[in-house]
Design an enzyme around this catalytic site. Sequence first.
Site, PDB file in Angstrom:
ATOM      1  N   ARG A  17       0.789  -1.244  -0.027  1.00 16.78           N
ATOM      2  CA  ARG A  17      -0.001  -0.028  -0.059  1.00 16.78           C
ATOM      3  C   ARG A  17       0.929   1.258  -0.177  1.00 16.78           C
ATOM      4  NH1 ARG A  17      -3.665  -1.846   5.124  1.00 16.78           N
ATOM      5  NH2 ARG A  17      -2.085  -3.225   5.255  1.00 16.78           N
ATOM      6  N   GLY A  78       1.134 -13.830   6.680  1.00 20.17           N
ATOM      7  CA  GLY A  78       0.491 -13.337   7.729  1.00 20.17           C
ATOM      8  C   GLY A  78       1.299 -13.061   8.942  1.00 20.17           C
ATOM      9  N   THR A  79       0.839 -12.243   9.804  1.00 24.55           N
ATOM     10  CA  THR A  79       1.300 -11.947  11.106  1.00 24.55           C
ATOM     11  C   THR A  79       1.252 -13.239  12.254  1.00 24.55           C
ATOM     12  OG1 THR A  79      -0.697 -11.224  11.968  1.00 24.55           O
ATOM     13  CG2 THR A  79       0.869  -9.381  11.337  1.00 24.55           C
ATOM     14  N   GLY A 138      -8.300  -3.905  12.850  1.00 25.53           N
ATOM     15  CA  GLY A 138      -8.873  -5.141  13.792  1.00 25.53           C
ATOM     16  C   GLY A 138      -9.661  -4.701  14.767  1.00 25.53           C
ATOM     17  N   ASN A 167      -7.445  -2.860  17.646  1.00 27.84           N
ATOM     18  CA  ASN A 167      -6.327  -3.640  18.003  1.00 27.84           C
ATOM     19  C   ASN A 167      -5.075  -2.499  17.459  1.00 27.84           C
ATOM     20  OD1 ASN A 167      -4.291  -5.221  18.395  1.00 27.84           O
ATOM     21  ND2 ASN A 167      -4.578  -6.458  16.564  1.00 27.84           N
ATOM     22  N   ARG A 313      25.265  21.980   4.691  1.00 24.18           N
ATOM     23  CA  ARG A 313      25.409  20.565   4.485  1.00 24.18           C
ATOM     24  C   ARG A 313      26.250  19.628   5.062  1.00 24.18           C
ATOM     25  NH1 ARG A 313      26.731  20.748  -1.735  1.00 24.18           N
ATOM     26  NH2 ARG A 313      26.404  18.571  -1.397  1.00 24.18           N
ATOM     27  N   LYS A 331      29.692  22.904   2.661  1.00 27.21           N
ATOM     28  CA  LYS A 331      29.801  21.332   2.843  1.00 27.21           C
ATOM     29  C   LYS A 331      31.004  20.858   3.141  1.00 27.21           C
ATOM     30  CE  LYS A 331      31.231  18.860  -0.239  1.00 27.21           C
ATOM     31  NZ  LYS A 331      31.646  17.974  -1.313  1.00 27.21           N
ATOM     32  N   SER A 385      35.431  39.997  -2.533  1.00 32.03           N
ATOM     33  CA  SER A 385      34.073  39.504  -3.058  1.00 32.03           C
ATOM     34  C   SER A 385      34.173  39.142  -4.595  1.00 32.03           C
ATOM     35  CB  SER A 385      33.068  40.783  -3.193  1.00 32.03           C
ATOM     36  OG  SER A 385      32.890  41.371  -2.148  1.00 32.03           O
TER      37      SER A 385
HETATM   38  C1  UD1 Z   1      -2.702  -5.632  11.703  1.00 31.57           C
HETATM   39  C2  UD1 Z   1      -3.521  -6.287  12.568  1.00 31.57           C
HETATM   40  C3  UD1 Z   1      -4.570  -5.413  12.945  1.00 31.57           C
HETATM   41  C4  UD1 Z   1      -4.376  -4.214  13.680  1.00 31.57           C
HETATM   42  C5  UD1 Z   1      -3.075  -3.637  12.799  1.00 31.57           C
HETATM   43  C6  UD1 Z   1      -2.581  -2.385  13.446  1.00 31.57           C
HETATM   44  C7  UD1 Z   1      -3.306  -8.691  12.108  1.00 31.57           C
HETATM   45  C8  UD1 Z   1      -3.761  -9.812  11.441  1.00 31.57           C
HETATM   46  N1  UD1 Z   1      -3.884  -7.466  11.776  1.00 31.57           N
HETATM   47  O1  UD1 Z   1      -3.323  -5.239  10.274  1.00 31.57           O
HETATM   48  O2  UD1 Z   1      -5.494  -6.293  13.913  1.00 31.57           O
HETATM   49  O3  UD1 Z   1      -5.308  -3.446  13.796  1.00 31.57           O
HETATM   50  O4  UD1 Z   1      -2.357  -4.331  12.419  1.00 31.57           O
HETATM   51  O5  UD1 Z   1      -1.654  -1.443  12.756  1.00 31.57           O
HETATM   52  O6  UD1 Z   1      -2.391  -8.862  12.613  1.00 31.57           O
HETATM   53  N2  UD1 Z   1       3.815  -8.564   8.820  1.00 31.57           N
HETATM   54  C9  UD1 Z   1       4.931  -9.618   8.773  1.00 31.57           C
HETATM   55  N3  UD1 Z   1       4.660 -10.700   8.214  1.00 31.57           N
HETATM   56  C10 UD1 Z   1       3.482 -10.927   7.438  1.00 31.57           C
HETATM   57  C11 UD1 Z   1       2.605  -9.957   7.360  1.00 31.57           C
HETATM   58  C12 UD1 Z   1       2.815  -8.744   8.053  1.00 31.57           C
HETATM   59  O7  UD1 Z   1       5.926  -9.515   9.363  1.00 31.57           O
HETATM   60  O8  UD1 Z   1       3.224 -12.110   6.849  1.00 31.57           O
HETATM   61  C13 UD1 Z   1       4.261  -7.333   9.370  1.00 31.57           C
HETATM   62  C14 UD1 Z   1       4.214  -6.224   8.490  1.00 31.57           C
HETATM   63  O9  UD1 Z   1       5.491  -5.766   8.076  1.00 31.57           O
HETATM   64  C15 UD1 Z   1       3.740  -5.083   9.675  1.00 31.57           C
HETATM   65  C16 UD1 Z   1       2.975  -5.966  10.555  1.00 31.57           C
HETATM   66  O10 UD1 Z   1       3.344  -6.992  10.354  1.00 31.57           O
HETATM   67  O11 UD1 Z   1       4.930  -4.394  10.149  1.00 31.57           O
HETATM   68  C17 UD1 Z   1       1.382  -5.728  10.485  1.00 31.57           C
HETATM   69  O12 UD1 Z   1       1.226  -6.318   9.020  1.00 31.57           O
HETATM   70  P1  UD1 Z   1       0.018  -5.411   8.093  1.00 31.57           P
HETATM   71  O13 UD1 Z   1      -0.071  -6.325   7.013  1.00 31.57           O
HETATM   72  O14 UD1 Z   1       0.433  -3.917   8.106  1.00 31.57           O
HETATM   73  O15 UD1 Z   1      -1.227  -5.683   9.092  1.00 31.57           O
HETATM   74  P2  UD1 Z   1      -2.572  -4.747   9.295  1.00 31.57           P
HETATM   75  O16 UD1 Z   1      -3.631  -5.050   7.910  1.00 31.57           O
HETATM   76  O17 UD1 Z   1      -2.304  -3.422   9.172  1.00 31.57           O
HETATM   77 CA    CA Z   2       0.015  -2.283   9.301  1.00 30.88          CA
END
Ligand code: UD1
Ligand code: CA
Length: 435
Positions: A17, A78-79, A138, A167, A313, A331, A385
């Site tokens: 994004r 995913g997280t 969330g 969250n 700088r 600089k 100058s």
């Molecule tokens: C996440 C939460 C959401 C919360 C929000 C807060 C989950 C499922 N959702 O959503 O509940 O309200 O953050 O900002 O956790 N990341 C990884 N590996 C992955 C996916 C993500 O390391 O496979 C990391 C990303 O780099 C980021 C963080 O986890 O720093 C959160 O991931 P992101 O995809 O931004 O989650 P949100 O959709 O914002």
């Molecule tokens: Ca996020």
Amino acid sequence: MANNLHILILAAGKGTRMKSETPKVMHTLGGEPMIDHVIKKAKMLKPFKISIMINKSLSGLKKIYPDLQMLLQEPQLGTGHAVQIFQKKNKLKNSKLIVLYGDNPLIDFYDLKNMNEQLAKNDVVIMGFKPKINTGYGIVVEKKGKVSEIVEFKDASAIQKKIKTCNSGIMAFSSKALQLVTQIKNNNAKKEFYLTDIVKLSKKYNHKIKLINAKDAKTALGINDMNELGIAETIMQNQLRKKAMKDGVQMIAPETVFLSKDTTFGKNVKIEPYVVIASKVKIGNDVVIRSFSHIEGAVIKNKVSIGPYARIRPGTVLENNSKIGNFVETKNSTINKNSKINHLSYVGDATIEEDVNIGAGTITCNYDGVKKSKTLIKKGSFVGSNSSLVAPVTVGKNSIIGAGSVITKDVPDNTLALTRAKQKKVKLNKKKKKK
Ligand code: UD1
Ligand code: CA
């Protein structure tokens, strides 16, 4: 009790994004990458170990932070998947884990401290917050005053979407709760393994779940796109200005002054409107920075005046009592005590000793198109100058450069050097036209 606190920072997400080639957590806030802000706060909790979940594009972090455990998540599912990888590797048993998000850089240290304290008495601690509008966070669902689950915005029902508590992403687990991470499934709208599902699972096993709220909702902001990065920068700048002013820096129009997280100030510093202080700047006592000046990577000592319209700088050192006036660029140069560059000059790769006066329009010609060379102007000299000093070149002590000179050879001490063409006098023989 031995320190059994682990911190895991999730930073492996693609950051699609952001629509940027730069990895999301490397975008800067107050002049420092987001991930640095998060690491600093993690360190303040003095954990036993800090780990970072990265993707391939962040492998450069290994060199910058050799003391942290870097774990590669490829592909990013995913997280929850990220924490599964962490647990597989670390197999925590009698430890606690706080999970921070790399895209959550404003998070407040005292909230984290509170979370850590709560973790001693609970199995899951969730940091909630109440944003004005839920832009996709969330949702923390409570039943009879107890948290039952976190539902991702995309998966939430219309009724759940009306719930105000969201969250922040920051969560903490006892190792008992952490074991449940293996049970997380990806049966949801995004087909991802959500870390947040651990709440529902913990509920099933009757684990103690505690919801705490971030004291200031602004600090829980998650950064997913450039708009949110801009909002976070505004918040950060306000914090930096407030802190600087509390420390005694005077600002006439604070909202027009931009600072960096690492800017340091001495006493009695005054900053006029529209000034940018980029990263790595140290400012001493009794300094005035006039309007429309841009300063980066510089050490400014005491009783120094800069600008208006100055560009300082990286590599510049302005010693005590030196003065940089309007439309001056410096600089990689040291301007020693009592020396002045008052107007319209470029001083690069130069050493200006004490009590030197550099006249308007002086240029150190430091680059010949191939390499950079140095200029040395010794004590007590005066550069007239509109002079060009073609480097490498040295101007000796107490010497004078006549205005408009192009100096290509070293000038000895106590010498007047001039390269100016002689002025001619040619009498004009103009007849006035009669009408
Ligand atoms: C996440 C939460 C959401 C919360 C929000 C807060 C989950 C499922 N959702 O959503 O509940 O309200 O953050 O900002 O956790 N990341 C990884 N590996 C992955 C996916 C993500 O390391 O496979 C990391 C990303 O780099 C980021 C963080 O986890 O720093 C959160 O991931 P992101 O995809 O931004 O989650 P949100 O959709 O914002
Ligand atoms: Ca996020």
